[in-house]
Design an enzyme around this catalytic site. Sequence first.
Site, PDB file in Angstrom:
ATOM      1  N   ARG A   1     -17.750 -50.826  -1.030  1.00  0.00           N
ATOM      2  CA  ARG A   1     -19.088 -50.877  -0.410  1.00  0.00           C
ATOM      3  C   ARG A   1     -20.143 -50.212  -1.300  1.00  0.00           C
ATOM      4  NH1 ARG A   1     -18.605 -49.827   5.879  1.00  0.00           N
ATOM      5  NH2 ARG A   1     -20.685 -50.755   5.779  1.00  0.00           N
TER       6      ARG A   1
ATOM      7  N   SER B   1     -31.569 -50.184   6.517  1.00  0.00           N
ATOM      8  CA  SER B   1     -30.278 -49.516   6.656  1.00  0.00           C
ATOM      9  C   SER B   1     -30.462 -48.109   7.211  1.00  0.00           C
ATOM     10  CB  SER B   1     -29.565 -49.434   5.302  1.00  0.00           C
ATOM     11  OG  SER B   1     -28.525 -48.472   5.369  1.00  0.00           O
TER      12      SER B   1
ATOM     13  N   GLN C   1     -28.143 -46.032   7.582  1.00  0.00           N
ATOM     14  CA  GLN C   1     -27.324 -45.080   6.818  1.00  0.00           C
ATOM     15  C   GLN C   1     -28.096 -44.544   5.627  1.00  0.00           C
ATOM     16  OE1 GLN C   1     -23.660 -47.187   6.020  1.00  0.00           O
ATOM     17  NE2 GLN C   1     -22.997 -47.069   8.151  1.00  0.00           N
TER      18      GLN C   1
ATOM     19  N   ASP D   1     -24.390 -55.337  13.892  1.00  0.00           N
ATOM     20  CA  ASP D   1     -22.941 -55.176  14.122  1.00  0.00           C
ATOM     21  C   ASP D   1     -22.405 -56.148  15.177  1.00  0.00           C
ATOM     22  OD1 ASP D   1     -22.886 -53.190  12.237  1.00  0.00           O
ATOM     23  OD2 ASP D   1     -22.953 -51.547  13.677  1.00  0.00           O
TER      24      ASP D   1
ATOM     25  N   LYS E   1     -20.560 -55.201   4.863  1.00  0.00           N
ATOM     26  CA  LYS E   1     -19.997 -54.384   5.946  1.00  0.00           C
ATOM     27  C   LYS E   1     -18.518 -54.104   5.635  1.00  0.00           C
ATOM     28  CE  LYS E   1     -23.798 -54.030   8.177  1.00  0.00           C
ATOM     29  NZ  LYS E   1     -24.487 -52.745   8.215  1.00  0.00           N
TER      30      LYS E   1
ATOM     31  N   ARG F   1     -14.360 -55.049  14.044  1.00  0.00           N
ATOM     32  CA  ARG F   1     -15.183 -55.989  14.833  1.00  0.00           C
ATOM     33  C   ARG F   1     -14.674 -57.431  14.713  1.00  0.00           C
ATOM     34  NH1 ARG F   1     -18.623 -52.248  16.716  1.00  0.00           N
ATOM     35  NH2 ARG F   1     -19.518 -50.808  15.190  1.00  0.00           N
TER      36      ARG F   1
HETATM   37  C1  S3P Z   1     -24.879 -47.437  11.088  1.00  0.00           C
HETATM   38  C2  S3P Z   1     -25.796 -48.252  10.492  1.00  0.00           C
HETATM   39  C3  S3P Z   1     -25.555 -49.676  10.182  1.00  0.00           C
HETATM   40  C4  S3P Z   1     -24.374 -50.216  11.002  1.00  0.00           C
HETATM   41  C5  S3P Z   1     -23.194 -49.287  10.968  1.00  0.00           C
HETATM   42  C6  S3P Z   1     -23.571 -47.933  11.541  1.00  0.00           C
HETATM   43  C7  S3P Z   1     -25.226 -46.021  11.323  1.00  0.00           C
HETATM   44  O1  S3P Z   1     -25.233 -49.814   8.818  1.00  0.00           O
HETATM   45  O2  S3P Z   1     -24.006 -51.498  10.530  1.00  0.00           O
HETATM   46  O3  S3P Z   1     -22.135 -49.834  11.727  1.00  0.00           O
HETATM   47  O4  S3P Z   1     -24.501 -45.328  12.062  1.00  0.00           O
HETATM   48  O5  S3P Z   1     -26.233 -45.574  10.767  1.00  0.00           O
HETATM   49  P1  S3P Z   1     -26.371 -49.916   7.676  1.00  0.00           P
HETATM   50  O6  S3P Z   1     -27.075 -48.639   7.588  1.00  0.00           O
HETATM   51  O7  S3P Z   1     -25.605 -50.229   6.422  1.00  0.00           O
HETATM   52  O8  S3P Z   1     -27.263 -51.047   8.098  1.00  0.00           O
END
Ligand code: S3P
Length: 429
Positions: free
Chosen positions: A123, A168, A170, A316, A343, A389
């Site tokens: 990733r 994103s 994250q 998701d 993902k 998922r």
């Molecule tokens: C998440 C953000 C999303 C999501 C992941 C959880 C989080 O990812 O798909 O399951 O907890 O911040 P991305 O930040 O890569 O979009």
Amino acid sequence: MSSKVLVYNKPRLEGIITVPGDKSISHRAVMLGAIAKGTTTVTGFLPGEDCLSTIDCFQKLGVDIQVDGTNVKISSPGIEGWQEPKEVLYTGNSGTTTRLLLGILSGTDFFSVITGDASIGKRPMGRVTKPLKQMGAQIFGREGGQYTPLAIVGSRLKAIDYTMPVASAQVKSAILLAGLQAEGTTVVREKEISRDHTERMLKQFGANIDVKDGVISLEGGQQLHATHVDVPGDISSAAFFLVAGSIVPNSEVVLKNVGINPTRAGIIEVMQQMGADITIHQENEGASEPTATITVRTSQLKGTTIEGEIIPRLIDEIPIIALLATQAEGTTVIRDAEELKVKETDRIAAVVAELKKLGADITPTDDGMIINGPTPLEGTSLCTYGDHRIGMMAAIASLITDSPVEIDDADCIAVSYPTFFEHLDLLLK
Ligand code: S3P
């Protein structure tokens, strides 16, 4: 990894379930509880493998964390009191743990190494390490810090003003958590709004954070204050039963305590647009996250187009929405969703391949997929790609096939929904 054969003879779903705690919020509760000095208590925590990986990492940093079912007690000396970890921090299958930890550890005064499983190793981490390096972080890894294992030499950070190239949460959260320790005011600008749990929870922990029109500002050097976090149920887990309740004939499913934060609740809007019979009741504002009880009944569905700003609010849920679309009259087009490719597995390729094996009329595109329905589905052997998922999508599909569905790896579901099959059994009539 254990395979599972799923055989259901003309089932009907009826009953009430309380979906498990939200994965994203459970991670953040542990992280902010570990940064804050003192004792933070968490109820409704998700004891799934991903969140347990987060706990394990913070224990290795010297934070005392006690888990008792869905209750967690975090007693921390505060981030300044953490110790240099003697072992590699193992984040398992969890992208959230990996990326948010990178932000948190960049501003410490010690050395640490992060790695995860084979999926994490593929990733993209450059999207996080790049802005963190602009803040002064020293992060080393494969291909110039793009992939795990990643080594971090903690250093003094400077605030940045960052415009997000991809939606994103994250990446946004990693920058904000690094910003908490940086000199100056960190600004993150979002073109499309991603889930805002970090912003909400930082406020709950007493931080001064400003959020307006997609611009988030956070001053560095703030102390967080230990508190209590009650984690709502995960709408991303509820999604599987929302769809099951819609497509399995004569069903009525009640899902209690579901988090309905608007940055996460895109699936409800899309399902209502497709003609799903969904009622939202007992809405509760909560301390920082809104919740509700949701009732879903079987209904006739029609195809729709899913694109643009709603994509990050249901990213998701796209695998299970794709299954729903196979049962809807007409064409469903999903676009602007190229993020699916990075993902836990490439979810465009995986969803299309597995639904096709069941007989669906589905075509991949560069940024999504096109599904024509309704089509009857036939049981066969399906692959999860180790992705929770995809595993749950396959299990829900088996409810509407006449012949058995075999999934190669039922264990991967425990990443986000360890009680998934128990809940399914509870609803089966
Ligand atoms: C998440 C953000 C999303 C999501 C992941 C959880 C989080 O990812 O798909 O399951 O907890 O911040 P991305 O930040 O890569 O979009």
